[in-house]
Design a protein around this motif. Structure first.
Motif, PDB file in Angstrom:
ATOM      1  N   GLN A  82     -30.921   6.915 -34.990  1.00  0.00           N
ATOM      2  CA  GLN A  82     -29.726   7.288 -34.252  1.00  0.00           C
ATOM      3  C   GLN A  82     -30.011   7.169 -32.771  1.00  0.00           C
ATOM      4  O   GLN A  82     -31.024   7.643 -32.278  1.00  0.00           O
ATOM      5  N   ASP A  83     -29.113   6.504 -32.085  1.00  0.00           N
ATOM      6  CA  ASP A  83     -29.214   6.238 -30.651  1.00  0.00           C
ATOM      7  C   ASP A  83     -28.427   7.330 -29.904  1.00  0.00           C
ATOM      8  O   ASP A  83     -27.670   8.068 -30.522  1.00  0.00           O
ATOM      9  N   HIS A  84     -28.599   7.431 -28.608  1.00  0.00           N
ATOM     10  CA  HIS A  84     -27.791   8.330 -27.765  1.00  0.00           C
ATOM     11  C   HIS A  84     -27.254   7.472 -26.642  1.00  0.00           C
ATOM     12  O   HIS A  84     -27.945   7.240 -25.651  1.00  0.00           O
ATOM     13  N   THR A 127     -24.483   3.774 -21.889  1.00  0.00           N
ATOM     14  CA  THR A 127     -25.700   3.118 -21.373  1.00  0.00           C
ATOM     15  C   THR A 127     -26.231   2.202 -22.470  1.00  0.00           C
ATOM     16  O   THR A 127     -25.657   2.118 -23.551  1.00  0.00           O
ATOM     17  N   GLY A 128     -27.354   1.595 -22.204  1.00  0.00           N
ATOM     18  CA  GLY A 128     -28.030   0.813 -23.246  1.00  0.00           C
ATOM     19  C   GLY A 128     -28.658   1.699 -24.311  1.00  0.00           C
ATOM     20  O   GLY A 128     -29.048   1.215 -25.372  1.00  0.00           O
ATOM     21  N   GLY A 129     -28.751   3.001 -24.042  1.00  0.00           N
ATOM     22  CA  GLY A 129     -29.364   3.952 -24.978  1.00  0.00           C
ATOM     23  C   GLY A 129     -30.343   4.843 -24.232  1.00  0.00           C
ATOM     24  O   GLY A 129     -31.227   4.343 -23.553  1.00  0.00           O
ATOM     25  N   VAL A 166     -28.220  -8.703 -33.820  1.00  0.00           N
ATOM     26  CA  VAL A 166     -29.066  -9.652 -34.566  1.00  0.00           C
ATOM     27  C   VAL A 166     -30.521  -9.573 -34.100  1.00  0.00           C
ATOM     28  O   VAL A 166     -31.229 -10.570 -34.064  1.00  0.00           O
ATOM     29  N   ARG A 167     -30.943  -8.350 -33.762  1.00  0.00           N
ATOM     30  CA  ARG A 167     -32.260  -8.105 -33.153  1.00  0.00           C
ATOM     31  C   ARG A 167     -32.534  -6.616 -33.309  1.00  0.00           C
ATOM     32  O   ARG A 167     -31.670  -5.867 -33.759  1.00  0.00           O
ATOM     33  N   PHE A 168     -33.725  -6.192 -32.923  1.00  0.00           N
ATOM     34  CA  PHE A 168     -34.001  -4.762 -32.906  1.00  0.00           C
ATOM     35  C   PHE A 168     -33.206  -4.108 -31.788  1.00  0.00           C
ATOM     36  O   PHE A 168     -32.977  -4.725 -30.729  1.00  0.00           O
ATOM     37  N   GLY A 169     -32.820  -2.848 -31.971  1.00  0.00           N
ATOM     38  CA  GLY A 169     -32.199  -2.085 -30.893  1.00  0.00           C
ATOM     39  C   GLY A 169     -33.259  -1.615 -29.912  1.00  0.00           C
ATOM     40  O   GLY A 169     -34.436  -1.530 -30.247  1.00  0.00           O
ATOM     41  N   ASP A 170     -32.822  -1.320 -28.719  1.00  0.00           N
ATOM     42  CA  ASP A 170     -33.698  -0.731 -27.706  1.00  0.00           C
ATOM     43  C   ASP A 170     -32.955   0.480 -27.167  1.00  0.00           C
ATOM     44  O   ASP A 170     -31.902   0.305 -26.558  1.00  0.00           O
ATOM     45  N   PRO A 171     -33.376   1.694 -27.449  1.00  0.00           N
ATOM     46  CA  PRO A 171     -34.712   2.162 -27.825  1.00  0.00           C
ATOM     47  C   PRO A 171     -34.978   2.393 -29.313  1.00  0.00           C
ATOM     48  O   PRO A 171     -36.019   2.952 -29.644  1.00  0.00           O
ATOM     49  N   GLU A 172     -34.097   1.967 -30.214  1.00  0.00           N
ATOM     50  CA  GLU A 172     -34.348   2.250 -31.635  1.00  0.00           C
ATOM     51  C   GLU A 172     -35.651   1.623 -32.124  1.00  0.00           C
ATOM     52  O   GLU A 172     -36.348   2.169 -32.983  1.00  0.00           O
ATOM     53  N   CYS A 173     -35.968   0.435 -31.605  1.00  0.00           N
ATOM     54  CA  CYS A 173     -37.193  -0.250 -32.020  1.00  0.00           C
ATOM     55  C   CYS A 173     -38.427   0.631 -31.784  1.00  0.00           C
ATOM     56  O   CYS A 173     -39.349   0.653 -32.614  1.00  0.00           O
TER      57      CYS A 173
END
Ligand code: AMP
Ligand code: GLY
Length: 420
Positions: A210-212, A224-226, A285-292
Protein backbone atom coordinates in the motif's frame (compact mmCIF):
# COMPACT_ATOMS: atom_id res chain seq x y z
CA UNK A 1 26.84 -12.36 -14.56
CA UNK A 2 26.96 -8.62 -15.23
CA UNK A 3 23.71 -6.76 -14.74
CA UNK A 4 22.66 -3.28 -15.84
CA UNK A 5 19.75 -1.49 -14.17
CA UNK A 6 18.29 1.61 -15.80
CA UNK A 7 17.07 4.33 -13.41
CA UNK A 8 18.11 6.50 -10.50
CA UNK A 9 15.46 6.27 -7.80
CA UNK A 10 14.89 4.47 -4.55
CA UNK A 11 13.33 1.72 -6.67
CA UNK A 12 16.59 1.11 -8.53
CA UNK A 13 18.67 1.34 -5.34
CA UNK A 14 16.55 -1.37 -3.73
CA UNK A 15 16.70 -3.54 -6.87
CA UNK A 16 20.50 -3.26 -7.00
CA UNK A 17 20.72 -4.06 -3.30
CA UNK A 18 18.52 -7.17 -3.58
CA UNK A 19 20.07 -8.45 -6.81
CA UNK A 20 23.55 -8.09 -5.36
CA UNK A 21 22.67 -10.63 -2.68
CA UNK A 22 22.26 -13.34 -5.34
CA UNK A 23 25.48 -15.31 -5.96
CA UNK A 24 24.75 -15.23 -9.73
CA UNK A 25 25.44 -11.50 -9.72
CA UNK A 26 29.12 -10.67 -10.37
CA UNK A 27 28.97 -6.99 -11.24
CA UNK A 28 26.17 -4.53 -11.11
CA UNK A 29 25.93 -1.31 -13.12
CA UNK A 30 23.26 1.36 -12.77
CA UNK A 31 22.55 4.14 -15.23
CA UNK A 32 22.57 6.89 -14.13
CA UNK A 33 22.20 5.93 -10.41
CA UNK A 34 22.59 8.20 -7.38
CA UNK A 35 24.87 8.70 -4.35
CA UNK A 36 23.49 5.68 -2.48
CA UNK A 37 23.62 3.37 -5.49
CA UNK A 38 27.24 4.40 -6.06
CA UNK A 39 28.12 2.75 -2.74
CA UNK A 40 27.04 -0.71 -3.99
CA UNK A 41 27.27 -0.54 -7.80
CA UNK A 42 29.10 1.17 -10.61
CA UNK A 43 27.10 4.18 -11.76
CA UNK A 44 27.44 5.07 -15.42
CA UNK A 45 26.33 8.21 -17.16
CA UNK A 46 23.98 7.06 -19.91
CA UNK A 47 20.80 8.61 -21.30
CA UNK A 48 18.29 5.87 -20.48
CA UNK A 49 15.97 7.00 -23.29
CA UNK A 50 18.73 6.51 -25.85
CA UNK A 51 18.77 2.85 -26.92
CA UNK A 52 21.97 3.25 -28.94
CA UNK A 53 23.85 4.48 -25.88
CA UNK A 54 22.47 1.59 -23.84
CA UNK A 55 23.45 -0.99 -26.48
CA UNK A 56 26.98 0.45 -26.52
CA UNK A 57 27.14 0.27 -22.72
CA UNK A 58 26.03 -3.36 -22.81
CA UNK A 59 28.90 -4.15 -25.20
CA UNK A 60 31.49 -2.11 -23.31
CA UNK A 61 30.78 -3.72 -19.92
CA UNK A 62 29.84 -7.23 -21.15
CA UNK A 63 26.36 -6.92 -19.67
CA UNK A 64 24.34 -10.16 -19.59
CA UNK A 65 21.02 -8.81 -18.38
CA UNK A 66 19.30 -5.40 -18.50
CA UNK A 67 16.55 -4.47 -16.08
CA UNK A 68 14.49 -1.38 -16.91
CA UNK A 69 13.24 0.47 -13.80
CA UNK A 70 11.05 3.43 -14.84
CA UNK A 71 8.26 3.76 -17.40
CA UNK A 72 9.81 6.42 -19.65
CA UNK A 73 12.26 4.10 -21.49
CA UNK A 74 9.49 1.49 -21.84
CA UNK A 75 7.20 4.09 -23.41
CA UNK A 76 10.03 4.91 -25.84
CA UNK A 77 10.42 1.27 -26.91
CA UNK A 78 13.89 0.80 -25.41
CA UNK A 79 13.02 -2.75 -24.41
CA UNK A 80 12.07 -3.68 -28.00
CA UNK A 81 15.37 -2.35 -29.35
CA UNK A 82 17.51 -4.13 -26.73
CA UNK A 83 15.69 -7.42 -27.36
CA UNK A 84 16.10 -7.00 -31.12
CA UNK A 85 19.85 -6.69 -30.48
CA UNK A 86 19.72 -10.06 -28.72
CA UNK A 87 20.18 -8.56 -25.23
CA UNK A 88 18.39 -10.37 -22.40
CA UNK A 89 16.10 -7.61 -21.09
CA UNK A 90 13.35 -7.35 -18.52
CA UNK A 91 10.81 -4.76 -19.58
CA UNK A 92 7.65 -4.99 -21.68
CA UNK A 93 7.41 -3.95 -25.32
CA UNK A 94 6.29 -0.47 -26.27
CA UNK A 95 2.99 -1.94 -27.50
CA UNK A 96 2.22 -3.79 -24.28
CA UNK A 97 3.40 -0.82 -22.18
CA UNK A 98 0.21 0.90 -23.35
CA UNK A 99 -1.30 -0.71 -20.25
CA UNK A 100 0.41 2.18 -18.45
CA UNK A 101 0.91 4.77 -21.17
CA UNK A 102 -2.73 4.96 -22.29
CA UNK A 103 -5.65 4.90 -19.88
CA UNK A 104 -8.02 4.64 -22.84
CA UNK A 105 -6.18 1.54 -24.10
CA UNK A 106 -6.42 -0.10 -20.67
CA UNK A 107 -10.12 0.65 -20.44
CA UNK A 108 -10.67 -0.94 -23.86
CA UNK A 109 -8.74 -4.02 -22.71
CA UNK A 110 -10.96 -4.19 -19.62
CA UNK A 111 -14.07 -3.96 -21.82
CA UNK A 112 -12.81 -6.72 -24.10
CA UNK A 113 -11.68 -9.02 -21.29
CA UNK A 114 -14.43 -8.36 -18.76
CA UNK A 115 -11.98 -7.22 -16.06
CA UNK A 116 -13.95 -5.23 -13.45
CA UNK A 117 -13.09 -1.52 -13.38
CA UNK A 118 -14.86 1.85 -13.08
CA UNK A 119 -17.51 2.62 -15.67
CA UNK A 120 -16.12 5.21 -18.11
CA UNK A 121 -16.26 7.08 -21.40
CA UNK A 122 -13.33 8.50 -23.35
CA UNK A 123 -13.35 11.67 -25.45
CA UNK A 124 -11.08 13.32 -27.99
CA UNK A 125 -12.75 16.73 -27.87
CA UNK A 126 -14.02 19.20 -25.31
CA UNK A 127 -17.75 19.63 -25.96
CA UNK A 128 -18.89 15.99 -25.73
CA UNK A 129 -16.69 15.51 -22.65
CA UNK A 130 -18.33 18.48 -20.92
CA UNK A 131 -21.79 17.24 -21.90
CA UNK A 132 -20.96 13.83 -20.36
CA UNK A 133 -19.83 15.48 -17.12
CA UNK A 134 -23.16 17.37 -16.98
CA UNK A 135 -25.22 14.19 -17.45
CA UNK A 136 -23.21 12.15 -14.94
CA UNK A 137 -22.79 14.68 -12.13
CA UNK A 138 -20.14 14.50 -9.38
CA UNK A 139 -18.17 12.75 -8.00
CA UNK A 140 -16.24 11.84 -11.13
CA UNK A 141 -12.62 11.04 -11.90
CA UNK A 142 -11.15 12.91 -14.86
CA UNK A 143 -7.93 11.54 -16.39
CA UNK A 144 -5.54 12.63 -19.10
CA UNK A 145 -5.05 9.60 -21.34
CA UNK A 146 -1.24 9.51 -21.37
CA UNK A 147 1.71 9.64 -18.96
CA UNK A 148 1.49 12.81 -16.87
CA UNK A 149 3.86 12.13 -13.94
CA UNK A 150 0.96 11.41 -11.60
CA UNK A 151 -0.62 14.83 -12.23
CA UNK A 152 -3.10 13.77 -14.91
CA UNK A 153 -5.78 12.37 -12.57
CA UNK A 154 -8.31 14.67 -10.93
CA UNK A 155 -10.75 13.22 -8.44
CA UNK A 156 -13.55 15.75 -8.84
CA UNK A 157 -15.81 16.02 -5.81
CA UNK A 158 -18.09 18.55 -7.49
CA UNK A 159 -19.14 19.30 -11.03
CA UNK A 160 -17.18 22.58 -11.30
CA UNK A 161 -13.99 20.69 -10.49
CA UNK A 162 -14.75 18.08 -13.15
CA UNK A 163 -15.46 20.78 -15.75
CA UNK A 164 -12.25 22.65 -14.98
CA UNK A 165 -10.28 19.37 -15.11
CA UNK A 166 -11.64 18.61 -18.60
CA UNK A 167 -10.76 22.15 -19.72
CA UNK A 168 -7.28 21.87 -18.25
CA UNK A 169 -6.53 18.56 -19.96
CA UNK A 170 -7.74 19.79 -23.35
CA UNK A 171 -5.92 23.12 -22.92
CA UNK A 172 -2.67 21.36 -23.75
CA UNK A 173 -1.03 21.59 -20.32
CA UNK A 174 -0.30 17.84 -20.48
CA UNK A 175 0.94 17.95 -24.06
CA UNK A 176 0.22 14.79 -26.04
CA UNK A 177 -0.87 13.00 -22.88
CA UNK A 178 -3.94 15.22 -22.89
CA UNK A 179 -5.09 14.51 -26.45
CA UNK A 180 -7.85 12.32 -25.00
CA UNK A 181 -9.61 12.35 -21.69
CA UNK A 182 -11.08 9.43 -19.77
CA UNK A 183 -13.97 10.24 -17.42
CA UNK A 184 -14.71 7.59 -14.84
CA UNK A 185 -17.13 6.67 -12.14
CA UNK A 186 -15.66 7.39 -8.69
CA UNK A 187 -15.02 4.04 -6.99
CA UNK A 188 -15.29 3.72 -3.24
CA UNK A 189 -13.20 1.33 -1.21
CA UNK A 190 -9.63 0.84 -0.04
CA UNK A 191 -6.68 0.99 -2.44
CA UNK A 192 -3.90 -1.57 -2.56
CA UNK A 193 -1.43 -2.81 -5.15
CA UNK A 194 -0.59 -6.28 -6.37
CA UNK A 195 2.73 -6.96 -8.10
CA UNK A 196 3.06 -9.90 -10.46
CA UNK A 197 5.63 -11.13 -12.93
CA UNK A 198 4.29 -12.21 -16.32
CA UNK A 199 6.15 -13.95 -19.14
CA UNK A 200 3.34 -13.77 -21.67
CA UNK A 201 1.38 -16.67 -20.16
CA UNK A 202 2.45 -17.47 -16.61
CA UNK A 203 1.48 -15.05 -13.84
CA UNK A 204 3.46 -15.10 -10.59
CA UNK A 205 2.40 -12.84 -7.68
CA UNK A 206 5.47 -11.41 -5.93
CA UNK A 207 3.92 -9.20 -3.30
CA UNK A 208 1.31 -6.72 -2.17
CA UNK A 209 1.79 -3.18 -0.91
CA UNK A 210 0.00 0.00 0.00
CA UNK A 211 1.31 3.38 -1.09
CA UNK A 212 0.64 6.80 0.51
CA UNK A 213 0.10 9.14 -2.42
CA UNK A 214 -0.82 12.35 -0.60
CA UNK A 215 1.87 14.63 0.73
CA UNK A 216 0.38 15.19 4.19
CA UNK A 217 -0.43 13.13 7.28
CA UNK A 218 -3.90 11.60 7.26
CA UNK A 219 -3.81 11.42 3.44
CA UNK A 220 -4.22 15.16 2.99
CA UNK A 221 -2.72 17.66 0.54
CA UNK A 222 -1.43 17.24 -2.98
CA UNK A 223 -0.74 13.95 -4.78
CA UNK A 224 2.91 12.89 -4.98
CA UNK A 225 4.84 10.02 -6.49
CA UNK A 226 4.40 8.26 -3.12
CA UNK A 227 5.45 9.26 0.40
CA UNK A 228 5.78 5.79 1.89
CA UNK A 229 4.62 2.20 1.59
CA UNK A 230 4.42 -1.08 3.40
CA UNK A 231 4.13 -4.72 2.50
CA UNK A 232 2.13 -6.91 2.79
CA UNK A 233 -1.18 -5.05 2.43
CA UNK A 234 -3.56 -6.89 4.79
CA UNK A 235 -6.63 -6.01 2.70
CA UNK A 236 -5.13 -7.93 -0.23
CA UNK A 237 -5.49 -11.28 1.53
CA UNK A 238 -5.36 -14.73 -0.19
CA UNK A 239 -9.00 -14.52 -1.27
CA UNK A 240 -8.75 -11.03 -2.79
CA UNK A 241 -5.42 -11.87 -4.41
CA UNK A 242 -6.93 -14.92 -6.08
CA UNK A 243 -9.90 -12.91 -7.33
CA UNK A 244 -7.55 -10.23 -8.65
CA UNK A 245 -5.52 -12.72 -10.64
CA UNK A 246 -8.50 -14.67 -11.99
CA UNK A 247 -10.90 -11.79 -12.70
CA UNK A 248 -8.52 -8.99 -13.67
CA UNK A 249 -4.94 -9.98 -14.49
CA UNK A 250 -5.46 -13.29 -16.30
CA UNK A 251 -8.22 -11.96 -18.59
CA UNK A 252 -6.07 -8.88 -19.32
CA UNK A 253 -3.03 -11.00 -20.20
CA UNK A 254 -5.15 -13.26 -22.45
CA UNK A 255 -6.51 -10.24 -24.28
CA UNK A 256 -2.95 -8.92 -24.75
CA UNK A 257 -1.93 -12.26 -26.29
CA UNK A 258 -5.04 -12.21 -28.49
CA UNK A 259 -4.02 -8.77 -29.77
CA UNK A 260 -0.55 -10.00 -30.62
CA UNK A 261 1.17 -8.01 -27.88
CA UNK A 262 1.90 -10.48 -25.08
CA UNK A 263 3.06 -8.81 -21.89
CA UNK A 264 6.42 -9.74 -20.38
CA UNK A 265 7.70 -8.01 -17.28
CA UNK A 266 6.55 -6.58 -13.97
CA UNK A 267 2.87 -5.76 -13.84
CA UNK A 268 1.59 -3.57 -11.04
CA UNK A 269 -2.17 -3.57 -10.57
CA UNK A 270 -3.59 -0.64 -8.60
CA UNK A 271 -6.86 -1.89 -7.12
CA UNK A 272 -9.92 -0.53 -5.34
CA UNK A 273 -11.22 -3.14 -2.93
CA UNK A 274 -14.70 -3.06 -1.46
CA UNK A 275 -16.25 -5.94 0.48
CA UNK A 276 -13.44 -8.23 -0.70
CA UNK A 277 -14.14 -7.49 -4.37
CA UNK A 278 -11.26 -5.90 -6.30
CA UNK A 279 -11.71 -3.54 -9.25
CA UNK A 280 -8.89 -2.18 -11.37
CA UNK A 281 -7.88 1.48 -10.90
CA UNK A 282 -4.85 1.34 -13.16
CA UNK A 283 -1.97 -0.77 -14.38
CA UNK A 284 1.69 0.17 -14.34
CA UNK A 285 4.18 -1.88 -16.33
CA UNK A 286 7.08 -1.67 -13.85
CA UNK A 287 7.73 -1.75 -10.13
CA UNK A 288 6.20 1.08 -8.10
CA UNK A 289 8.40 3.56 -6.29
CA UNK A 290 8.40 3.37 -3.23
CA UNK A 291 6.52 0.04 -3.33
CA UNK A 292 9.56 -1.69 -4.84
CA UNK A 293 11.64 -0.80 -1.79
CA UNK A 294 9.34 -2.70 0.59
CA UNK A 295 9.06 -5.66 -1.80
CA UNK A 296 12.84 -5.94 -2.25
CA UNK A 297 13.35 -5.73 1.50
CA UNK A 298 11.23 -8.89 1.84
CA UNK A 299 12.32 -10.78 -1.29
CA UNK A 300 16.09 -10.21 -1.24
CA UNK A 301 18.35 -12.03 -3.72
CA UNK A 302 15.74 -14.48 -5.06
CA UNK A 303 14.27 -11.62 -7.11
CA UNK A 304 17.13 -12.00 -9.61
CA UNK A 305 16.19 -15.62 -10.43
CA UNK A 306 12.55 -14.61 -10.81
CA UNK A 307 13.36 -11.66 -13.09
CA UNK A 308 15.75 -13.72 -15.22
CA UNK A 309 13.17 -16.49 -15.64
CA UNK A 310 10.55 -13.92 -16.62
CA UNK A 311 12.83 -12.46 -19.29
CA UNK A 312 13.58 -15.96 -20.60
CA UNK A 313 9.89 -16.97 -20.69
CA UNK A 314 10.43 -19.65 -18.03
CA UNK A 315 8.43 -18.21 -15.18
CA UNK A 316 6.57 -21.49 -14.57
CA UNK A 317 9.82 -22.86 -13.05
CA UNK A 318 9.92 -20.18 -10.33
CA UNK A 319 8.71 -20.42 -6.76
CA UNK A 320 8.95 -17.51 -4.34
CA UNK A 321 10.05 -18.32 -0.78
CA UNK A 322 8.05 -16.18 1.56
CA UNK A 323 9.15 -15.15 5.01
CA UNK A 324 6.46 -14.17 7.47
CA UNK A 325 7.74 -10.61 7.69
CA UNK A 326 6.64 -7.01 7.21
CA UNK A 327 8.42 -4.04 5.73
CA UNK A 328 7.84 -0.33 5.60
CA UNK A 329 9.46 2.62 3.89
CA UNK A 330 9.16 6.29 4.82
CA UNK A 331 10.07 8.81 2.13
CA UNK A 332 12.07 11.89 3.12
CA UNK A 333 11.45 14.68 0.61
CA UNK A 334 12.77 18.19 0.06
CA UNK A 335 10.66 20.93 1.72
CA UNK A 336 8.18 22.18 -0.88
CA UNK A 337 7.77 18.87 -2.73
CA UNK A 338 5.61 18.09 -4.76
CA UNK A 339 5.83 21.81 -5.62
CA UNK A 340 9.13 23.61 -6.11
CA UNK A 341 12.01 22.88 -3.76
CA UNK A 342 15.65 23.70 -3.20
CA UNK A 343 18.42 21.30 -4.23
CA UNK A 344 21.99 21.02 -2.97
CA UNK A 345 21.04 20.90 0.73
CA UNK A 346 23.30 18.74 2.85
CA UNK A 347 22.11 15.56 4.56
CA UNK A 348 24.07 14.67 7.70
CA UNK A 349 24.10 11.51 9.80
CA UNK A 350 23.67 8.81 7.15
CA UNK A 351 26.89 7.12 8.27
CA UNK A 352 25.36 6.54 11.72
CA UNK A 353 22.51 4.39 10.40
CA UNK A 354 22.66 0.71 11.37
CA UNK A 355 24.38 -1.51 8.80
CA UNK A 356 22.02 -4.44 8.84
CA UNK A 357 19.75 -5.84 6.12
CA UNK A 358 16.69 -5.11 8.28
CA UNK A 359 17.45 -1.37 8.23
CA UNK A 360 18.07 0.19 4.84
CA UNK A 361 18.32 3.73 3.60
CA UNK A 362 17.59 3.63 -0.12
CA UNK A 363 18.55 6.82 -1.91
CA UNK A 364 16.42 8.57 -4.53
CA UNK A 365 17.38 12.16 -5.43
CA UNK A 366 20.90 12.40 -3.96
CA UNK A 367 24.36 13.29 -5.24
CA UNK A 368 27.74 13.09 -3.58
CA UNK A 369 29.99 16.16 -3.68
CA UNK A 370 33.31 16.44 -1.83
CA UNK A 371 32.37 13.59 0.48
CA UNK A 372 29.00 15.13 1.36
CA UNK A 373 25.57 13.73 0.42
CA UNK A 374 23.37 16.46 -1.06
CA UNK A 375 19.66 16.41 -1.91
CA UNK A 376 19.15 16.55 -5.64
CA UNK A 377 15.43 15.98 -6.14
CA UNK A 378 11.94 16.01 -4.66
CA UNK A 379 11.91 12.57 -3.09
CA UNK A 380 15.35 12.08 -1.60
CA UNK A 381 15.63 9.14 0.83
CA UNK A 382 13.62 6.00 1.59
CA UNK A 383 14.05 4.93 5.17
CA UNK A 384 13.16 1.26 5.11
CA UNK A 385 12.83 -1.37 7.82
CA UNK A 386 11.81 -5.01 8.02
CA UNK A 387 10.60 -6.84 11.13
CA UNK A 388 8.30 -9.63 12.27
CA UNK A 389 5.41 -7.18 12.71
CA UNK A 390 4.46 -4.00 10.89
CA UNK A 391 4.36 -2.01 14.10
CA UNK A 392 7.93 -3.00 14.91
CA UNK A 393 9.09 -2.20 11.38
CA UNK A 394 7.36 1.17 11.63
CA UNK A 395 9.02 1.94 14.97
CA UNK A 396 12.43 0.98 13.58
CA UNK A 397 12.02 3.15 10.48
CA UNK A 398 11.03 6.21 12.48
CA UNK A 399 13.93 5.62 14.89
CA UNK A 400 16.31 5.56 11.93
CA UNK A 401 14.96 8.94 10.82
CA UNK A 402 15.89 10.39 14.22
CA UNK A 403 19.57 9.87 13.39
CA UNK A 404 19.33 11.88 10.16
CA UNK A 405 19.99 15.59 10.32
CA UNK A 406 18.41 17.34 7.35
CA UNK A 407 16.36 20.43 8.23
CA UNK A 408 15.53 21.13 4.57
CA UNK A 409 13.58 17.85 4.34
CA UNK A 410 10.28 16.48 5.67
CA UNK A 411 8.43 13.17 5.91
CA UNK A 412 5.01 11.82 6.80
CA UNK A 413 4.64 10.68 10.41
CA UNK A 414 1.85 8.17 9.78
CA UNK A 415 3.08 5.70 7.17
CA UNK A 416 1.32 2.38 7.79
CA UNK A 417 -1.72 3.88 9.55
CA UNK A 418 -4.29 1.95 7.50
CA UNK A 419 -2.89 -1.43 8.48
CA UNK A 420 -2.22 -0.47 12.10
P1 AMP B 1 -4.20 6.54 -11.33
O1 AMP B 1 -3.04 7.37 -11.79
O2 AMP B 1 -5.14 6.15 -12.39
O3 AMP B 1 -3.81 5.45 -10.39
O4 AMP B 1 -5.00 7.51 -10.34
C1 AMP B 1 -4.36 8.14 -9.24
C2 AMP B 1 -5.22 8.02 -8.03
O5 AMP B 1 -6.51 8.58 -8.25
C3 AMP B 1 -5.52 6.57 -7.61
O6 AMP B 1 -4.50 6.03 -6.85
C4 AMP B 1 -6.79 6.73 -6.84
O7 AMP B 1 -6.53 7.17 -5.53
C5 AMP B 1 -7.49 7.82 -7.58
N1 AMP B 1 -8.43 7.26 -8.57
C6 AMP B 1 -8.18 7.01 -9.87
N2 AMP B 1 -9.27 6.49 -10.48
C7 AMP B 1 -10.23 6.40 -9.55
C8 AMP B 1 -11.59 5.97 -9.55
N3 AMP B 1 -12.20 5.57 -10.68
N4 AMP B 1 -12.29 6.01 -8.39
C9 AMP B 1 -11.69 6.46 -7.26
N5 AMP B 1 -10.42 6.91 -7.19
C10 AMP B 1 -9.70 6.88 -8.32
N1 GLY C 1 4.14 4.88 -6.17
C1 GLY C 1 3.35 4.93 -7.33
C2 GLY C 1 4.05 4.59 -8.58
O1 GLY C 1 5.19 4.16 -8.61
O2 GLY C 1 3.43 4.73 -9.63
Amino acid sequence: MNILILGSGGREHSLAWAIKQNPKCDNIFVAPGNAGIAQIAKCISVDILNATQIVNTVKEYNIDFVLIGPEAPLAEGVSDILKREGILTLGPSKASSQLETSKKFTKEICDASGAPTAEYRSFDSLEPALAYVETKGAPLVVKADGLAAGKGVIVATDIEMAISAVHEIFSGSFGNAGASVVIEEFMEGEEASLFVLVDGETILPIGTAQDHKRVGDGDTGLNTGGMGAYSPAPILNEEVLKKTVERIIRPTMREMVRRGMPFTGVLYAGLMIKESDPRLVEYNVRFGDPECQVLMMRLGGQILDALLSTAKGKLSDVKINWANDHSITVVMASNGYPGSYETGTEIVGLANLPSDSNFMCFHAGTVEKNGKVLANGGRVLNITARAETLIKAQKNAYEMIETIDWSEGFYRKDIGWRAL
